[in-house]
Design a protein around this motif. Structure first.
Motif, mmCIF file in Angstrom:
data_model
loop_
_atom_site.group_PDB
_atom_site.id
_atom_site.type_symbol
_atom_site.label_atom_id
_atom_site.label_comp_id
_atom_site.label_asym_id
_atom_site.label_seq_id
_atom_site.Cartn_x
_atom_site.Cartn_y
_atom_site.Cartn_z
ATOM 1 N N ILE A 1 0.837 -4.052 0.858
ATOM 2 C CA ILE A 1 1.213 -5.471 0.850
ATOM 3 C C ILE A 1 2.147 -5.702 -0.331
ATOM 4 N N VAL A 2 3.338 -6.236 -0.037
ATOM 5 C CA VAL A 2 4.405 -6.358 -1.029
ATOM 6 C C VAL A 2 4.887 -7.807 -1.077
ATOM 7 N N ALA B 1 3.868 -6.799 4.905
ATOM 8 C CA ALA B 1 2.990 -5.647 5.149
ATOM 9 C C ALA B 1 3.837 -4.500 5.690
ATOM 10 N N LEU B 2 3.763 -3.342 5.012
ATOM 11 C CA LEU B 2 4.546 -2.174 5.398
ATOM 12 C C LEU B 2 3.637 -0.959 5.561
ATOM 13 N N PRO B 3 4.010 -0.010 6.426
ATOM 14 C CA PRO B 3 3.287 1.263 6.444
ATOM 15 C C PRO B 3 3.361 1.927 5.073
ATOM 16 N N ALA B 4 2.294 2.582 4.662
ATOM 17 C CA ALA B 4 2.236 3.150 3.307
ATOM 18 C C ALA B 4 3.336 4.169 3.048
ATOM 19 N N ASP B 5 3.829 4.839 4.104
ATOM 20 C CA ASP B 5 4.862 5.861 3.899
ATOM 21 C C ASP B 5 6.280 5.305 4.048
ATOM 22 N N HIS B 6 6.412 3.975 4.177
ATOM 23 C CA HIS B 6 7.751 3.394 4.283
ATOM 24 C C HIS B 6 8.445 3.483 2.926
ATOM 25 N N PRO B 7 9.759 3.746 2.890
ATOM 26 C CA PRO B 7 10.479 3.878 1.609
ATOM 27 C C PRO B 7 10.349 2.682 0.679
ATOM 28 N N LEU C 1 4.725 -10.005 8.509
ATOM 29 C CA LEU C 1 4.533 -10.988 7.449
ATOM 30 C C LEU C 1 3.151 -11.593 7.634
ATOM 31 N N ILE C 2 2.304 -11.477 6.620
ATOM 32 C CA ILE C 2 0.904 -11.871 6.728
ATOM 33 C C ILE C 2 0.593 -12.970 5.711
#
Length: 308
Positions: free
Chosen positions: A260-261, A174-180, A245-246
């Motif tokens: 979510i990646v 799980a990352l913030p939407a504006d993360h590269p 990590l989810i």
């Protein structure tokens, strides 16, 4: 004739090393433990416990009896299971245990199924991670425990424990939407240097698993936010404060401003049911069947997954 409950008390003191710890495990007072052991000594005409400083220790006779007692209790448990199996009636008590995600998303379904099928079954549930549940199963405090076993930090289970596979789960990034990296379909673990993390408390299985998984790929994690709740982890991610990590089994909706990646390699875990190998009562078999049915109902994509 030796009293079984007094023998069980002696074995618990031998295992845990103190009257207070044994009392907590048995849900009685320390004085109750002392009374049980005093009566055992009178029954057998031997001393099993003696003072040592501020604590106590087992005598040689007590140590020998406790060692034999574990085998006696196991044989008794197996005999009771075999007798119960002759009738096959699912009645009495079933004590369940489960880790957090399972207890929130799956166990209510399994318990409801058991209540519908067996009206004379008394069901209780205790929440806890594997490090808590395994000793409780061994001490016969829990009949059936649901635990997770991560592929990157596998556990070794005691020989007296039987494992049954229930489910295969995956943890996503799980990352913030504006993360590269947030627009990527897949992110390699070795690309995650310099990221702040939200995770569970230090010393828990999930915390150790996250750290081990990243270190195996050359990343030393900085875990600033230690909270035992995946929804809170996602809130830290949503605020742009951390990554997390989810597990998909957590069943959480993806908040706005979170992506979510999938990771490379994929981070997976087995979900297992644990029971004592000498406990094959109809109640345990019924519980295992209900757990299997409940996990089988988890549809692909019904939990947090990439793109959710």
């Amino acid at each position: 004739m030796m009293n079984v409950e007094r023998l069980r008390t002696l074995c618990m003191v031998a295992e845990l090393g103190s009257l207070a710890a044994a009392a907590a495990a048995l849900h009685i007072t320390p004085s109750g433990v002392s009374q049980q052991l005093s009566r055992l000594e009178k029954e057998l005409g031997i001393t099993v416990l003696e003072r040592q400083g501020r604590g106590v220790r087992l005598t040689d006779a007590g140590t020998l009896l406790a060692h034999r007692g574990h085998d006696i209790l196991s044989r008794l448990e197996r005999a009771e299971s075999e007798v119960a199996s002759l009738h096959g009636d699912v009645v009495g008590a079933l004590r369940l245990g489960a880790f957090v995600s399972a207890s929130r998303t799956v166990l209510p379904r399994a318990v409801a199924t058991l209540r519908d099928r067996y009206t004379q079954l008394d069901i209780t549930l205790t929440e806890g991670e594997a490090e808590v549940m395994i000793p409780r199963v061994l001490r016969r405090q829990v009949d059936l425990a649901v635990v997770d076993n991560w592929s990157t930090l596998p556990m070794e289970f005691p020989r007296d424990v039987k494992t049954d596979f229930l489910h295969q789960d995956v943890a996503d990034l799980a990352l913030p939407a504006d993360h590269p990296l947030a627009e990527r379909a897949v992110v390699r673990l070795d690309e995650l240097s310099g990221i702040t993390w939200a995770a569970w408390n230090e010393g828990t299985e999930f915390h150790d698993w996250l750290a081990q998984s990243l270190r195996a790929h050359g990343v030393e994690p900085r875990i600033d936010f230690r909270v035992a709740d995946f929804a809170t982890h996602l809130e830290f991610v949503r605020r742009g404060l951390a990554a997390a990590l989810i597990p998909r089994l957590a069943g959480l909706a993806t908040p706005d401003d979170v992506r979510i990646v999938t990771t490379e390699p994929v981070l997976s875990r087995e979900v297992l049911a644990l029971s004592r190998s000498d406990n094959d009562r109809p109640t345990v078999r019924a519980g295992l069947a209900a757990l299997g049915d409940a996990f089988a109902e988890i549809a692909p994509g019904s939990t947090t997954s990439p793109g959710a």
